[in-house]
Scaffold this motif. Structure first.
Motif, PDB file in Angstrom:
ATOM      1  N   CYS A 185       0.844  -1.190   0.000  1.00  0.00           N
ATOM      2  CA  CYS A 185       0.000   0.000   0.000  1.00  0.00           C
ATOM      3  C   CYS A 185       0.879   1.239   0.000  1.00  0.00           C
ATOM      4  N   CYS A 186       0.530   2.174  -0.840  1.00  0.00           N
ATOM      5  CA  CYS A 186       1.295   3.422  -0.973  1.00  0.00           C
ATOM      6  C   CYS A 186       0.485   4.636  -0.542  1.00  0.00           C
ATOM      7  N   CYS A 187      -0.622   4.428   0.176  1.00  0.00           N
ATOM      8  CA  CYS A 187      -1.481   5.560   0.532  1.00  0.00           C
ATOM      9  C   CYS A 187      -0.796   6.484   1.543  1.00  0.00           C
ATOM     10  N   ASP A 188      -1.283   7.714   1.574  1.00  0.00           N
ATOM     11  CA  ASP A 188      -0.732   8.708   2.503  1.00  0.00           C
ATOM     12  C   ASP A 188      -0.803   8.229   3.941  1.00  0.00           C
ATOM     13  N   SER A 189      -1.918   7.632   4.324  1.00  0.00           N
ATOM     14  CA  SER A 189      -2.113   7.181   5.701  1.00  0.00           C
ATOM     15  C   SER A 189      -1.087   6.119   6.099  1.00  0.00           C
ATOM     16  N   CYS A 190      -0.872   5.137   5.246  1.00  0.00           N
ATOM     17  CA  CYS A 190       0.092   4.073   5.557  1.00  0.00           C
ATOM     18  C   CYS A 190       1.524   4.607   5.582  1.00  0.00           C
ATOM     19  N   ARG A 191       1.807   5.559   4.713  1.00  0.00           N
ATOM     20  CA  ARG A 191       3.156   6.133   4.716  1.00  0.00           C
ATOM     21  C   ARG A 191       3.400   6.940   5.990  1.00  0.00           C
TER      22      ARG A 191
ATOM     23  N   GLY B 218       8.968   0.332   2.686  1.00  0.00           N
ATOM     24  CA  GLY B 218       9.907  -0.104   1.671  1.00  0.00           C
ATOM     25  C   GLY B 218      10.598   1.092   1.035  1.00  0.00           C
ATOM     26  N   PRO B 219      11.458   0.855   0.053  1.00  0.00           N
ATOM     27  CA  PRO B 219      12.265   1.925  -0.534  1.00  0.00           C
ATOM     28  C   PRO B 219      11.473   3.028  -1.240  1.00  0.00           C
ATOM     29  N   HIS B 220      10.227   2.741  -1.601  1.00  0.00           N
ATOM     30  CA  HIS B 220       9.405   3.738  -2.296  1.00  0.00           C
ATOM     31  C   HIS B 220       8.279   4.268  -1.403  1.00  0.00           C
ATOM     32  N   GLY B 221       8.344   3.979  -0.106  1.00  0.00           N
ATOM     33  CA  GLY B 221       7.319   4.426   0.828  1.00  0.00           C
ATOM     34  C   GLY B 221       6.139   3.477   0.933  1.00  0.00           C
ATOM     35  N   GLU B 222       6.278   2.278   0.430  1.00  0.00           N
ATOM     36  CA  GLU B 222       5.194   1.309   0.441  1.00  0.00           C
ATOM     37  C   GLU B 222       5.222   0.477   1.732  1.00  0.00           C
ATOM     38  N   THR B 223       4.039  -0.004   2.135  1.00  0.00           N
ATOM     39  CA  THR B 223       3.904  -0.895   3.283  1.00  0.00           C
ATOM     40  C   THR B 223       3.373  -2.223   2.784  1.00  0.00           C
ATOM     41  N   LEU B 224       4.085  -3.291   3.103  1.00  0.00           N
ATOM     42  CA  LEU B 224       3.682  -4.630   2.684  1.00  0.00           C
ATOM     43  C   LEU B 224       2.658  -5.197   3.661  1.00  0.00           C
ATOM     44  N   PHE B 225       1.496  -5.592   3.121  1.00  0.00           N
ATOM     45  CA  PHE B 225       0.441  -6.207   3.914  1.00  0.00           C
ATOM     46  C   PHE B 225       0.061  -7.556   3.319  1.00  0.00           C
ATOM     47  N   VAL B 226      -0.172  -8.526   4.197  1.00  0.00           N
ATOM     48  CA  VAL B 226      -0.709  -9.820   3.813  1.00  0.00           C
ATOM     49  C   VAL B 226      -2.101  -9.867   4.447  1.00  0.00           C
ATOM     50  N   MET B 227      -3.110  -9.788   3.608  1.00  0.00           N
ATOM     51  CA  MET B 227      -4.493  -9.652   4.077  1.00  0.00           C
ATOM     52  C   MET B 227      -5.115 -11.028   4.297  1.00  0.00           C
TER      53      MET B 227
ATOM     54  N   PRO C  79       8.869  -0.144  -9.522  1.00  0.00           N
ATOM     55  CA  PRO C  79       9.124  -1.178 -10.530  1.00  0.00           C
ATOM     56  C   PRO C  79       7.799  -1.630 -11.146  1.00  0.00           C
ATOM     57  N   ASN C  80       7.866  -2.243 -12.303  1.00  0.00           N
ATOM     58  CA  ASN C  80       6.677  -2.734 -13.002  1.00  0.00           C
ATOM     59  C   ASN C  80       6.519  -4.240 -12.860  1.00  0.00           C
ATOM     60  N   ASP C  81       6.976  -4.791 -11.738  1.00  0.00           N
ATOM     61  CA  ASP C  81       6.933  -6.236 -11.524  1.00  0.00           C
ATOM     62  C   ASP C  81       5.540  -6.764 -11.181  1.00  0.00           C
TER      63      ASP C  81
END
Length: 180
Positions: free
Chosen positions: A30-36, A53-62, A141-143
């Protein structure tokens, strides 16, 4: 990679332990403002692990709430509500400041922090959501799909899980934090 039917997870010091059963609903960054903003706050706590993460993302396993059990350390859970508006809370283990999950009021799922899994057992990211909130999403990245918001597929997975749960939304009680 085939996910084991049951996974044992723990905070960094091992006092809070969880069991997750079955496959995740989705694994997202998730890259939302709140998570960042929350990520910055969470990882700045003493001894806390890196959340962003390096781009401001938060990894979630839902995961469905009915497939997550808190096996030990329930009294060590603490809810963090960085801002008053919104119906979400981030839950962490007070013993070592490990973020455990993000929960939405009335939600039937938990967004477990991906950092709980050892790298070798961590579910693969399927999509990035809310990349439209990033100052510059072109660096991603476009992975996997980089979704500007959330997709119909994302919501369909949540709905399918809720139907499978009989349209129930179990409550997780945390001392001192009423959450509907």
């Amino acid at each position: 990679m085939q996910m084991p039917s049951q996974q044992l997870l723990a905070c960094a010091c091992g006092q809070v332990r969880l069991t997750v059963t079955g496959s995740p609903i989705a694994t997202v960054e998730c890259c939302c403002d709140s998570c960042r903003r929350a990520g910055v706050q969470l990882q700045s706590r003493p001894g806390a692990p890196e959340v962003l993460g390096p781009h401001g993302e938060t990894l979630f396993v839902m995961h469905r709430k009915d497939r997550v059990s808190i096996d030990a350390g329930h009294s060590l859970l603490s809810a963090l509500r960085p801002w008053t508006q919104g119906g979400s809370r981030r839950v962490l283990a007070r013993c070592c400041n490990t973020p455990l999950f993000l929960e939405f009021s009335g939600g039937h799922w938990l967004s477990l922090y991906g950092l709980l899994w050892p790298a070798s057992a961590r579910p693969a990211v399927e999509m990035r959501t809310m990349v439209g909130d990033l100052p510059d999403s072109s660096a991603l990245p476009n992975d996997v799909p980089n979704l500007k918001t959330r997709s119909l597929c994302f919501y369909a997975r949540l709905m399918k899980a809720w139907i499978a749960m009989g349209l129930r939304s179990p409550r997780i009680e945390i001392a001192g934090d009423p959450h509907g």
